[in-house]
Design a protein around this motif. Structure first.
Motif, PDB file in Angstrom:
ATOM      1  N   SER A  59      32.152  48.784  39.001  1.00 21.54           N
ATOM      2  CA  SER A  59      31.763  47.384  39.191  1.00 21.54           C
ATOM      3  C   SER A  59      31.670  46.673  37.849  1.00 21.54           C
ATOM      4  O   SER A  59      32.106  45.531  37.700  1.00 21.54           O
ATOM      5  CB  SER A  59      30.399  47.283  39.888  1.00 21.54           C
ATOM      6  OG  SER A  59      30.435  47.945  41.104  1.00 21.54           O
ATOM      7  N   GLN A  60      31.095  47.385  36.865  1.00 23.61           N
ATOM      8  CA  GLN A  60      30.936  46.787  35.543  1.00 23.61           C
ATOM      9  C   GLN A  60      32.307  46.492  34.923  1.00 23.61           C
ATOM     10  O   GLN A  60      32.533  45.412  34.389  1.00 23.61           O
ATOM     11  CB  GLN A  60      30.156  47.754  34.649  1.00 23.61           C
ATOM     12  CG  GLN A  60      29.529  47.087  33.464  1.00 23.61           C
ATOM     13  CD  GLN A  60      28.765  48.074  32.602  1.00 23.61           C
ATOM     14  OE1 GLN A  60      28.241  49.069  33.112  1.00 23.61           O
ATOM     15  NE2 GLN A  60      28.707  47.821  31.325  1.00 23.61           N
ATOM     16  N   ASN A 103      33.838  43.479  36.410  1.00 18.72           N
ATOM     17  CA  ASN A 103      32.975  42.284  36.360  1.00 18.72           C
ATOM     18  C   ASN A 103      32.420  41.904  37.731  1.00 18.72           C
ATOM     19  O   ASN A 103      32.271  40.727  38.046  1.00 18.72           O
ATOM     20  CB  ASN A 103      33.728  41.082  35.756  1.00 18.72           C
ATOM     21  CG  ASN A 103      34.012  41.314  34.291  1.00 18.72           C
ATOM     22  OD1 ASN A 103      33.147  41.811  33.567  1.00 18.72           O
ATOM     23  ND2 ASN A 103      35.224  41.007  33.870  1.00 18.72           N
ATOM     24  N   HIS A 104      32.126  42.907  38.519  1.00 14.46           N
ATOM     25  CA  HIS A 104      31.526  42.674  39.831  1.00 14.46           C
ATOM     26  C   HIS A 104      30.020  42.511  39.614  1.00 14.46           C
ATOM     27  O   HIS A 104      29.438  43.205  38.781  1.00 14.46           O
ATOM     28  CB  HIS A 104      31.839  43.903  40.711  1.00 14.46           C
ATOM     29  CG  HIS A 104      31.383  43.771  42.123  1.00 14.46           C
ATOM     30  ND1 HIS A 104      30.070  43.975  42.497  1.00 14.46           N
ATOM     31  CD2 HIS A 104      32.049  43.462  43.252  1.00 14.46           C
ATOM     32  CE1 HIS A 104      29.966  43.794  43.808  1.00 14.46           C
ATOM     33  NE2 HIS A 104      31.151  43.478  44.291  1.00 14.46           N
ATOM     34  N   PRO A 105      29.380  41.572  40.341  1.00 14.26           N
ATOM     35  CA  PRO A 105      27.950  41.306  40.071  1.00 14.26           C
ATOM     36  C   PRO A 105      27.004  42.470  40.408  1.00 14.26           C
ATOM     37  O   PRO A 105      25.817  42.397  40.100  1.00 14.26           O
ATOM     38  CB  PRO A 105      27.637  40.091  40.943  1.00 14.26           C
ATOM     39  CG  PRO A 105      28.742  40.006  41.940  1.00 14.26           C
ATOM     40  CD  PRO A 105      29.943  40.647  41.323  1.00 14.26           C
ATOM     41  N   TYR A 106      27.491  43.562  41.009  1.00 18.84           N
ATOM     42  CA  TYR A 106      26.589  44.680  41.362  1.00 18.84           C
ATOM     43  C   TYR A 106      25.795  45.147  40.151  1.00 18.84           C
ATOM     44  O   TYR A 106      24.605  45.418  40.235  1.00 18.84           O
ATOM     45  CB  TYR A 106      27.411  45.842  41.927  1.00 18.84           C
ATOM     46  CG  TYR A 106      26.588  47.064  42.294  1.00 18.84           C
ATOM     47  CD1 TYR A 106      25.826  47.095  43.458  1.00 18.84           C
ATOM     48  CD2 TYR A 106      26.569  48.192  41.473  1.00 18.84           C
ATOM     49  CE1 TYR A 106      25.065  48.209  43.791  1.00 18.84           C
ATOM     50  CE2 TYR A 106      25.811  49.305  41.800  1.00 18.84           C
ATOM     51  CZ  TYR A 106      25.065  49.311  42.961  1.00 18.84           C
ATOM     52  OH  TYR A 106      24.310  50.418  43.283  1.00 18.84           O
ATOM     53  N   ARG A 132      23.930  44.528  36.828  1.00 22.92           N
ATOM     54  CA  ARG A 132      23.344  43.421  36.055  1.00 22.92           C
ATOM     55  C   ARG A 132      22.748  43.918  34.747  1.00 22.92           C
ATOM     56  O   ARG A 132      22.204  43.148  33.983  1.00 22.92           O
ATOM     57  CB  ARG A 132      22.254  42.737  36.871  1.00 22.92           C
ATOM     58  CG  ARG A 132      22.799  41.964  38.045  1.00 22.92           C
ATOM     59  CD  ARG A 132      21.667  41.362  38.871  1.00 22.92           C
ATOM     60  NE  ARG A 132      22.168  40.525  39.931  1.00 22.92           N
ATOM     61  CZ  ARG A 132      22.624  40.980  41.097  1.00 22.92           C
ATOM     62  NH1 ARG A 132      22.655  42.277  41.332  1.00 22.92           N
ATOM     63  NH2 ARG A 132      23.054  40.156  42.030  1.00 22.92           N
TER      64      ARG A 132
END
Ligand SMILES: C[S@@+](CC[C@H](N)C(=O)[O-])C[C@H]1O[C@@H](n2cnc3c(N)ncnc32)[C@H](O)[C@@H]1O
Length: 157
Positions: free
Chosen positions: A146-147, A150-153, A155
Motif C-alpha cells: 500500500s505504501q 501510495n494507497h491511504p491504508y 499513514r
C-alpha cells in the motif's frame, strides 16, 4: 513476483485462517501470497526433538521453489520498521525473484532452513506464537504494498 509463506503447523484455528485470508485477498493484485503448511514433526516421550526439527526443515526446503529469495522470520534477525519493509519490498521487486517467507514451529526454524535464508527478519524482541506471526506478516506485506502504491491504508507511525 509472487510470495510464498511456508509455516510449520497445519489446521490453524478459524480466526487465524480468516486473518491470513483477508490480507491475502487484499494482496492478490500486487503480491499474490500462497500459504504452505508443513506438518509439525513428531514430538513427545521417546521422540528425538532434533529429528523432529530437522524433518520440519527438510519439508520446508522441499517447498521452496528454485531460485526464490528466502526470508526467515527469526527473533534474532534484523528489525525493520514498516517503512524499511516497504524499501525492502522495492528492492525485492528489482531482484525479479519470487519471495519465500519461513515461519518456524514451537522450537523455531531448523538450522538447514535458516542456512537457506538470504535474509532474517525479526518482528521485535517478543517471542510470538507462529499463528500470530502469519497474520502480522501478511498484514505488514499489505501495508508495504500500500505504501509503495501510495494507497491511504498506510499513514505512518
Ligand atoms: C514460538 S516461535 C519459536 C520460538 C523458538 N524458541 C525460537 O527460538 O525460534 C515460532 C516461530 O515464529 C516466528 N517468530 C516468533 N517470534 C518472532 C519474532 N519476534 N520475530 C520474527 N519471527 C518470530 C519464528 O519463525 C519462530 O520460529
Amino acid at each position: 513476483m509472487r510470495a510464498r509463506l511456508i509455516s510449520i503447523g497445519e489446521r490453524m484455528p478459524a480466526w487465524v485462517a480468516a486473518g491470513v485470508a483477508e490480507y491475502s485477498k487484499r494482496l492478490s493484485h500486487d503480491l499474490p501470497l500462497d500459504v504452505i503448511e508443513i506438518a509439525l514433526g513428531a514430538r513427545g516421550k521417546g521422540r528425538d526433538l532434533a529429528r523432529a526439527i530437522s524433518d520440519e526443515g527438510a519439508a520446508m526446503l522441499a517447498a521452496i521453489p528454485k531460485g526464490a529469495h528466502v526470508i526467515a522470520l527469526d527473533g534474532r534477525g534484523s528489525v525493520w520498521s514498516s517503512e524499511h519493509l516497504a524499501e525492502q519490498l522495492a528492492r525485492w521487486r528489482m531482484l525479479g525473484q519470487d519471495l519465500v517467507f519461513l515461519i518456524g514451529g514451537p522450537d523455531g526454524l531448523a538450522p538447514d532452513a535458516l542456512a537457506r535464508a538470504n535474509q532474517r527478519w525479526s518482528l521485535g524482541p517478543l517471542t510470538l506464537p507462529h499463528p500470530i506471526v502469519r497474520i502480522v506478516l501478511a498484514e505488514q506485506l499489505y501495508r508495504a504494498v500500500s505504501q509503495l502504491g501510495n494507497h491511504p491504508y498506510h499513514r505512518g507511525g
